[in-house]
Scaffold this motif. Structure first.
Motif, PDB file in Angstrom:
ATOM      1  N   THR A 176       0.852  -1.193   0.000  1.00 26.64           N
ATOM      2  CA  THR A 176       0.000   0.000   0.000  1.00 26.64           C
ATOM      3  C   THR A 176       0.882   1.235   0.000  1.00 26.64           C
ATOM      4  O   THR A 176       2.020   1.191   0.471  1.00 26.64           O
ATOM      5  CB  THR A 176      -0.893   0.037   1.259  1.00 26.64           C
ATOM      6  OG1 THR A 176      -0.066  -0.021   2.419  1.00 26.64           O
ATOM      7  CG2 THR A 176      -1.883  -1.112   1.276  1.00 26.64           C
ATOM      8  N   LEU A 215      -8.060   5.231   5.528  1.00 24.77           N
ATOM      9  CA  LEU A 215      -8.955   4.137   5.894  1.00 24.77           C
ATOM     10  C   LEU A 215      -9.119   3.167   4.728  1.00 24.77           C
ATOM     11  O   LEU A 215      -9.025   1.949   4.899  1.00 24.77           O
ATOM     12  CB  LEU A 215     -10.320   4.687   6.306  1.00 24.77           C
ATOM     13  CG  LEU A 215     -10.352   5.498   7.598  1.00 24.77           C
ATOM     14  CD1 LEU A 215     -11.742   6.095   7.804  1.00 24.77           C
ATOM     15  CD2 LEU A 215      -9.962   4.648   8.781  1.00 24.77           C
ATOM     16  N   LYS A 216      -9.348   3.699   3.547  1.00 24.40           N
ATOM     17  CA  LYS A 216      -9.517   2.865   2.354  1.00 24.40           C
ATOM     18  C   LYS A 216      -8.232   2.109   2.027  1.00 24.40           C
ATOM     19  O   LYS A 216      -8.262   0.944   1.636  1.00 24.40           O
ATOM     20  CB  LYS A 216      -9.926   3.750   1.176  1.00 24.40           C
ATOM     21  CG  LYS A 216     -10.295   2.998  -0.059  1.00 24.40           C
ATOM     22  CD  LYS A 216     -10.777   3.945  -1.146  1.00 24.40           C
ATOM     23  CE  LYS A 216     -11.115   3.173  -2.408  1.00 24.40           C
ATOM     24  NZ  LYS A 216     -11.541   4.067  -3.470  1.00 24.40           N
ATOM     25  N   ASN A 217      -7.107   2.760   2.199  1.00 24.45           N
ATOM     26  CA  ASN A 217      -5.794   2.182   1.913  1.00 24.45           C
ATOM     27  C   ASN A 217      -5.535   0.930   2.750  1.00 24.45           C
ATOM     28  O   ASN A 217      -4.923  -0.029   2.279  1.00 24.45           O
ATOM     29  CB  ASN A 217      -4.719   3.240   2.194  1.00 24.45           C
ATOM     30  CG  ASN A 217      -3.346   2.843   1.731  1.00 24.45           C
ATOM     31  OD1 ASN A 217      -3.164   2.258   0.683  1.00 24.45           O
ATOM     32  ND2 ASN A 217      -2.351   3.195   2.528  1.00 24.45           N
ATOM     33  N   ARG A 248      -7.877  -1.077   4.157  1.00 28.24           N
ATOM     34  CA  ARG A 248      -8.908  -2.110   4.015  1.00 28.24           C
ATOM     35  C   ARG A 248      -8.378  -3.299   3.213  1.00 28.24           C
ATOM     36  O   ARG A 248      -7.904  -3.151   2.106  1.00 28.24           O
ATOM     37  CB  ARG A 248     -10.131  -1.506   3.327  1.00 28.24           C
ATOM     38  CG  ARG A 248     -11.415  -2.106   3.806  1.00 28.24           C
ATOM     39  CD  ARG A 248     -12.622  -1.343   3.323  1.00 28.24           C
ATOM     40  NE  ARG A 248     -12.823  -0.148   4.153  1.00 28.24           N
ATOM     41  CZ  ARG A 248     -13.115   1.047   3.664  1.00 28.24           C
ATOM     42  NH1 ARG A 248     -13.231   1.236   2.382  1.00 28.24           N
ATOM     43  NH2 ARG A 248     -13.298   2.060   4.470  1.00 28.24           N
ATOM     44  N   GLY A 249      -8.403  -4.479   3.811  1.00 24.46           N
ATOM     45  CA  GLY A 249      -7.964  -5.696   3.138  1.00 24.46           C
ATOM     46  C   GLY A 249      -6.463  -5.844   2.987  1.00 24.46           C
ATOM     47  O   GLY A 249      -5.999  -6.724   2.273  1.00 24.46           O
ATOM     48  N   PRO A 307      -8.946  -1.425  10.554  1.00 26.03           N
ATOM     49  CA  PRO A 307      -9.388  -2.706   9.997  1.00 26.03           C
ATOM     50  C   PRO A 307      -9.215  -3.859  10.963  1.00 26.03           C
ATOM     51  O   PRO A 307      -9.777  -4.914  10.757  1.00 26.03           O
ATOM     52  CB  PRO A 307      -8.473  -2.929   8.780  1.00 26.03           C
ATOM     53  CG  PRO A 307      -7.735  -1.680   8.572  1.00 26.03           C
ATOM     54  CD  PRO A 307      -7.823  -0.878   9.830  1.00 26.03           C
ATOM     55  N   TRP A 308      -8.467  -3.683  12.012  1.00 22.28           N
ATOM     56  CA  TRP A 308      -8.173  -4.768  12.937  1.00 22.28           C
ATOM     57  C   TRP A 308      -9.238  -4.926  14.016  1.00 22.28           C
ATOM     58  O   TRP A 308      -9.237  -5.888  14.739  1.00 22.28           O
ATOM     59  CB  TRP A 308      -6.825  -4.518  13.594  1.00 22.28           C
ATOM     60  CG  TRP A 308      -5.718  -4.597  12.631  1.00 22.28           C
ATOM     61  CD1 TRP A 308      -5.246  -3.590  11.848  1.00 22.28           C
ATOM     62  CD2 TRP A 308      -4.933  -5.734  12.301  1.00 22.28           C
ATOM     63  NE1 TRP A 308      -4.229  -4.041  11.067  1.00 22.28           N
ATOM     64  CE2 TRP A 308      -4.007  -5.350  11.332  1.00 22.28           C
ATOM     65  CE3 TRP A 308      -4.927  -7.043  12.765  1.00 22.28           C
ATOM     66  CZ2 TRP A 308      -3.082  -6.215  10.788  1.00 22.28           C
ATOM     67  CZ3 TRP A 308      -4.001  -7.924  12.212  1.00 22.28           C
ATOM     68  CH2 TRP A 308      -3.099  -7.493  11.245  1.00 22.28           C
TER      69      TRP A 308
END
Length: 91
Positions: free
Chosen positions: A42, A54-56, A58-59, A87-88
């Protein structure tokens, strides 16, 4: 925070892991850094605005084992917006 293998190769070490080693040794708690991995490279969080951070993330991470019911400490070397830890929260 786990580094992607590309970033680890560039830096030669993971700053968060080095901090965690010292902290775990001082607190006499086990370090199990291998349980979670970075699944994709990323862009650095510092280069992105909050919503993109936040989007970066994700996953970007996966756990190799269930940690249901476990107490986990997630350590990062820098704290800005806290987006890396978002995300955690369901792990």
């Amino acid at each position: 925070m786990p580094l992607h293998r590309q970033r680890l190769q560039e830096r030669g070490f993971n700053q968060s892991l080095e901090i965690a080693r010292t902290l775990c040794r001082e607190l006499n708690i086990p370090l199990q850094a291998h349980l979670c991995v970075r699944t994709r490279a990323t862009p650095p969080q510092a280069t992105l605005p909050y919503r993109q951070r936040l989007k970066n993330m994700r996953g970007a991470f996966a756990c190799n084992t269930s940690m249901t019911g476990q107490r986990v400490i997630l350590l990062d070397d820098v704290m800005t917006t806290g987006a890396s830890s978002m995300p955690w929260h369901n792990v």
